[in-house]
Design a protein around this motif. Structure first.
Motif, PDB file in Angstrom:
ATOM      1  N   ASP A  39      36.473  27.411  -5.025  1.00  0.00           N
ATOM      2  CA  ASP A  39      37.422  26.122  -5.086  1.00  0.00           C
ATOM      3  C   ASP A  39      37.153  24.993  -5.676  1.00  0.00           C
ATOM      4  O   ASP A  39      37.585  23.884  -5.648  1.00  0.00           O
ATOM      5  CB  ASP A  39      37.727  26.022  -3.423  1.00  0.00           C
ATOM      6  CG  ASP A  39      36.559  25.478  -2.791  1.00  0.00           C
ATOM      7  OD1 ASP A  39      35.412  25.507  -3.368  1.00  0.00           O
ATOM      8  OD2 ASP A  39      36.685  25.126  -1.527  1.00  0.00           O
ATOM      9  N   GLN A  40      35.730  25.339  -6.727  1.00  0.00           N
ATOM     10  CA  GLN A  40      35.306  24.100  -7.403  1.00  0.00           C
ATOM     11  C   GLN A  40      35.348  24.424  -8.794  1.00  0.00           C
ATOM     12  O   GLN A  40      35.456  25.688  -9.288  1.00  0.00           O
ATOM     13  CB  GLN A  40      33.793  24.132  -6.997  1.00  0.00           C
ATOM     14  CG  GLN A  40      33.681  23.762  -5.503  1.00  0.00           C
ATOM     15  CD  GLN A  40      32.289  23.780  -5.175  1.00  0.00           C
ATOM     16  OE1 GLN A  40      31.409  23.916  -6.111  1.00  0.00           O
ATOM     17  NE2 GLN A  40      31.887  23.365  -3.949  1.00  0.00           N
ATOM     18  N   LEU A  41      35.124  23.297  -9.790  1.00  0.00           N
ATOM     19  CA  LEU A  41      35.121  23.251 -11.071  1.00  0.00           C
ATOM     20  C   LEU A  41      33.677  23.890 -11.293  1.00  0.00           C
ATOM     21  O   LEU A  41      32.603  23.347 -10.602  1.00  0.00           O
ATOM     22  CB  LEU A  41      35.213  21.974 -11.702  1.00  0.00           C
ATOM     23  CG  LEU A  41      35.584  21.937 -13.203  1.00  0.00           C
ATOM     24  CD1 LEU A  41      36.757  22.422 -13.636  1.00  0.00           C
ATOM     25  CD2 LEU A  41      35.246  20.492 -13.480  1.00  0.00           C
ATOM     26  N   VAL A  42      33.487  24.979 -12.123  1.00  0.00           N
ATOM     27  CA  VAL A  42      32.129  25.487 -12.197  1.00  0.00           C
ATOM     28  C   VAL A  42      31.534  25.496 -13.902  1.00  0.00           C
ATOM     29  O   VAL A  42      32.402  25.386 -14.680  1.00  0.00           O
ATOM     30  CB  VAL A  42      32.088  26.904 -11.560  1.00  0.00           C
ATOM     31  CG1 VAL A  42      32.363  26.905 -10.191  1.00  0.00           C
ATOM     32  CG2 VAL A  42      32.940  28.053 -12.413  1.00  0.00           C
ATOM     33  N   GLU A  43      30.241  25.575 -13.956  1.00  0.00           N
ATOM     34  CA  GLU A  43      29.721  25.909 -15.110  1.00  0.00           C
ATOM     35  C   GLU A  43      29.137  27.235 -15.083  1.00  0.00           C
ATOM     36  O   GLU A  43      28.361  27.548 -14.334  1.00  0.00           O
ATOM     37  CB  GLU A  43      28.692  25.031 -15.626  1.00  0.00           C
ATOM     38  CG  GLU A  43      27.979  25.174 -16.833  1.00  0.00           C
ATOM     39  CD  GLU A  43      26.964  24.211 -17.256  1.00  0.00           C
ATOM     40  OE1 GLU A  43      26.625  23.438 -16.519  1.00  0.00           O
ATOM     41  OE2 GLU A  43      26.341  24.278 -18.346  1.00  0.00           O
ATOM     42  N   ALA A  44      29.638  28.271 -16.059  1.00  0.00           N
ATOM     43  CA  ALA A  44      29.059  29.653 -15.960  1.00  0.00           C
ATOM     44  C   ALA A  44      27.961  29.592 -17.037  1.00  0.00           C
ATOM     45  O   ALA A  44      28.273  29.206 -18.239  1.00  0.00           O
ATOM     46  CB  ALA A  44      30.096  30.518 -15.952  1.00  0.00           C
ATOM     47  N   VAL A  45      26.858  30.173 -16.773  1.00  0.00           N
ATOM     48  CA  VAL A  45      25.705  30.386 -17.615  1.00  0.00           C
ATOM     49  C   VAL A  45      25.320  31.916 -17.805  1.00  0.00           C
ATOM     50  O   VAL A  45      25.061  32.512 -16.533  1.00  0.00           O
ATOM     51  CB  VAL A  45      24.426  29.666 -17.246  1.00  0.00           C
ATOM     52  CG1 VAL A  45      23.165  29.896 -18.125  1.00  0.00           C
ATOM     53  CG2 VAL A  45      24.826  28.097 -17.154  1.00  0.00           C
ATOM     54  N   LEU A  46      25.453  32.689 -18.890  1.00  0.00           N
ATOM     55  CA  LEU A  46      25.484  33.938 -18.884  1.00  0.00           C
ATOM     56  C   LEU A  46      24.054  33.953 -19.840  1.00  0.00           C
ATOM     57  O   LEU A  46      24.158  33.648 -20.980  1.00  0.00           O
ATOM     58  CB  LEU A  46      26.731  34.746 -19.650  1.00  0.00           C
ATOM     59  CG  LEU A  46      27.681  34.710 -18.685  1.00  0.00           C
ATOM     60  CD1 LEU A  46      28.672  33.683 -18.761  1.00  0.00           C
ATOM     61  CD2 LEU A  46      28.662  35.938 -19.284  1.00  0.00           C
ATOM     62  N   ILE A 108      29.661  27.897 -20.268  1.00  0.00           N
ATOM     63  CA  ILE A 108      30.968  27.606 -20.264  1.00  0.00           C
ATOM     64  C   ILE A 108      31.159  26.675 -19.066  1.00  0.00           C
ATOM     65  O   ILE A 108      30.924  27.163 -18.076  1.00  0.00           O
ATOM     66  CB  ILE A 108      31.764  28.804 -20.066  1.00  0.00           C
ATOM     67  CG1 ILE A 108      31.529  30.032 -21.272  1.00  0.00           C
ATOM     68  CG2 ILE A 108      33.142  28.538 -20.053  1.00  0.00           C
ATOM     69  CD1 ILE A 108      31.966  31.231 -20.924  1.00  0.00           C
ATOM     70  N   ALA A 109      31.357  25.577 -19.410  1.00  0.00           N
ATOM     71  CA  ALA A 109      31.395  24.317 -18.438  1.00  0.00           C
ATOM     72  C   ALA A 109      33.054  24.107 -18.286  1.00  0.00           C
ATOM     73  O   ALA A 109      33.948  24.249 -19.275  1.00  0.00           O
ATOM     74  CB  ALA A 109      30.726  23.047 -18.793  1.00  0.00           C
ATOM     75  N   GLY A 110      33.516  23.553 -17.104  1.00  0.00           N
ATOM     76  CA  GLY A 110      35.039  23.239 -16.774  1.00  0.00           C
ATOM     77  C   GLY A 110      35.904  24.212 -16.545  1.00  0.00           C
ATOM     78  O   GLY A 110      36.981  24.383 -16.875  1.00  0.00           O
ATOM     79  N   ILE A 111      35.295  25.338 -15.704  1.00  0.00           N
ATOM     80  CA  ILE A 111      36.167  26.465 -15.488  1.00  0.00           C
ATOM     81  C   ILE A 111      36.850  26.267 -14.188  1.00  0.00           C
ATOM     82  O   ILE A 111      36.059  26.092 -13.124  1.00  0.00           O
ATOM     83  CB  ILE A 111      35.410  27.867 -15.339  1.00  0.00           C
ATOM     84  CG1 ILE A 111      34.512  28.101 -16.594  1.00  0.00           C
ATOM     85  CG2 ILE A 111      36.284  28.962 -14.864  1.00  0.00           C
ATOM     86  CD1 ILE A 111      33.544  29.293 -16.489  1.00  0.00           C
ATOM     87  N   LYS A 112      38.103  26.151 -14.019  1.00  0.00           N
ATOM     88  CA  LYS A 112      38.933  25.685 -12.733  1.00  0.00           C
ATOM     89  C   LYS A 112      38.808  26.588 -11.636  1.00  0.00           C
ATOM     90  O   LYS A 112      38.675  27.880 -12.205  1.00  0.00           O
ATOM     91  CB  LYS A 112      40.321  25.295 -13.236  1.00  0.00           C
ATOM     92  CG  LYS A 112      40.479  23.944 -13.846  1.00  0.00           C
ATOM     93  CD  LYS A 112      41.808  23.625 -14.303  1.00  0.00           C
ATOM     94  CE  LYS A 112      41.883  22.195 -15.425  1.00  0.00           C
ATOM     95  NZ  LYS A 112      43.006  22.358 -16.222  1.00  0.00           N
ATOM     96  N   PRO A 113      39.090  26.417 -10.401  1.00  0.00           N
ATOM     97  CA  PRO A 113      39.139  27.328  -9.519  1.00  0.00           C
ATOM     98  C   PRO A 113      40.324  28.543  -9.694  1.00  0.00           C
ATOM     99  O   PRO A 113      41.383  28.116 -10.412  1.00  0.00           O
ATOM    100  CB  PRO A 113      39.713  26.591  -8.331  1.00  0.00           C
ATOM    101  CG  PRO A 113      39.002  25.313  -8.459  1.00  0.00           C
ATOM    102  CD  PRO A 113      39.009  24.986  -9.927  1.00  0.00           C
ATOM    103  N   GLY A 114      40.056  29.587  -9.634  1.00  0.00           N
ATOM    104  CA  GLY A 114      41.133  30.924  -9.928  1.00  0.00           C
ATOM    105  C   GLY A 114      41.160  31.192 -11.508  1.00  0.00           C
ATOM    106  O   GLY A 114      41.835  31.959 -11.660  1.00  0.00           O
ATOM    107  N   GLU A 115      40.665  30.387 -12.259  1.00  0.00           N
ATOM    108  CA  GLU A 115      40.697  30.840 -13.803  1.00  0.00           C
ATOM    109  C   GLU A 115      39.717  32.220 -14.066  1.00  0.00           C
ATOM    110  O   GLU A 115      38.762  32.201 -13.643  1.00  0.00           O
ATOM    111  CB  GLU A 115      40.339  29.571 -14.794  1.00  0.00           C
ATOM    112  CG  GLU A 115      41.238  28.591 -14.742  1.00  0.00           C
ATOM    113  CD  GLU A 115      40.947  27.521 -16.152  1.00  0.00           C
ATOM    114  OE1 GLU A 115      41.586  27.266 -16.785  1.00  0.00           O
ATOM    115  OE2 GLU A 115      39.585  27.131 -15.936  1.00  0.00           O
TER     116      GLU A 115
END
Length: 174
Positions: A39-46, A108-115
């Motif tokens: 339920d948070q804005l996240v940054e994914a690091v792959l 990838i930063a700024g991924i909204k909840p549910g995206e």
């Protein structure tokens, strides 16, 4: 990033590999998909496997919630500064880097909840030719933990989960 403890890991929903044989080369498209189920804005690091010798990445495309982003090459320091500034402002930012030993990392930063997010990496690499009528192609989908830990900062340390996801392979040839 500063407080990663307590954050749920993003789990890959699927991986698809599409190979087009163009002897003596192969074009490879690796597509990874995941969803921000928090339920948070996240940054994914792959952190992805190292590039193979003579492998060349020629396209990186990212789809976030159906919006398409294509990578634009930039000098390393400029790209990192622009990415970090966008993250600090809470904006969307995508950074693809080649670290030591050709280890690939995408942030990838700024991924909204549910995206949902889809990352496509397009590359060309030579086929191994142990015999005249035989070709080999090795496509690693994970990086060896011991091979990359010395390259990553503590903030980007690998997170391994017991979760499995669907993986498919398509091969095209004349």
């Amino acid at each position: 990033r500063p407080a990663l403890e307590g954050c749920a890991s993003l789990i890959l929903d699927s991986t698809h590999v599409d190979v087009t044989l163009l002897p003596p080369l192969a074009q490879i498209v690796v597509v990874r998909q995941f969803t921000n189920t928090s339920d948070q804005l996240v940054e994914a690091v792959l952190t992805l496997p190292p590039l193979a010798p003579q492998e060349v990445v020629f396209r990186l495309a990212v789809y976030i919630g159906g919006v398409h982003y294509d990578a634009i090459p930039q000098p390393a320091k400029h790209g990192r500064r622009a990415h970090d500034a966008a993250v600090a402002d809470g904006r969307r930012a995508i950074l693809y880097e080649l670290l030591k030993h050709d280890i690939q990392m995408i942030s990838i930063a700024g991924i909204k909840p549910g995206e949902w997010v889809e990352v496509q990496i397009w590359s060309i690499k030579p086929l191994g030719r142990p015999e005249e009528n035989l070709a080999r192609l090795f496509i690693p989908l994970i990086a060896r933990h011991d091979a990359i830990m010395s390259v990553l900062t503590d903030a980007d340390a690998l997170v391994t989960t017991p979760a499995w996801h669907k993986a498919t392979l398509g091969v095209n040839s004349a």
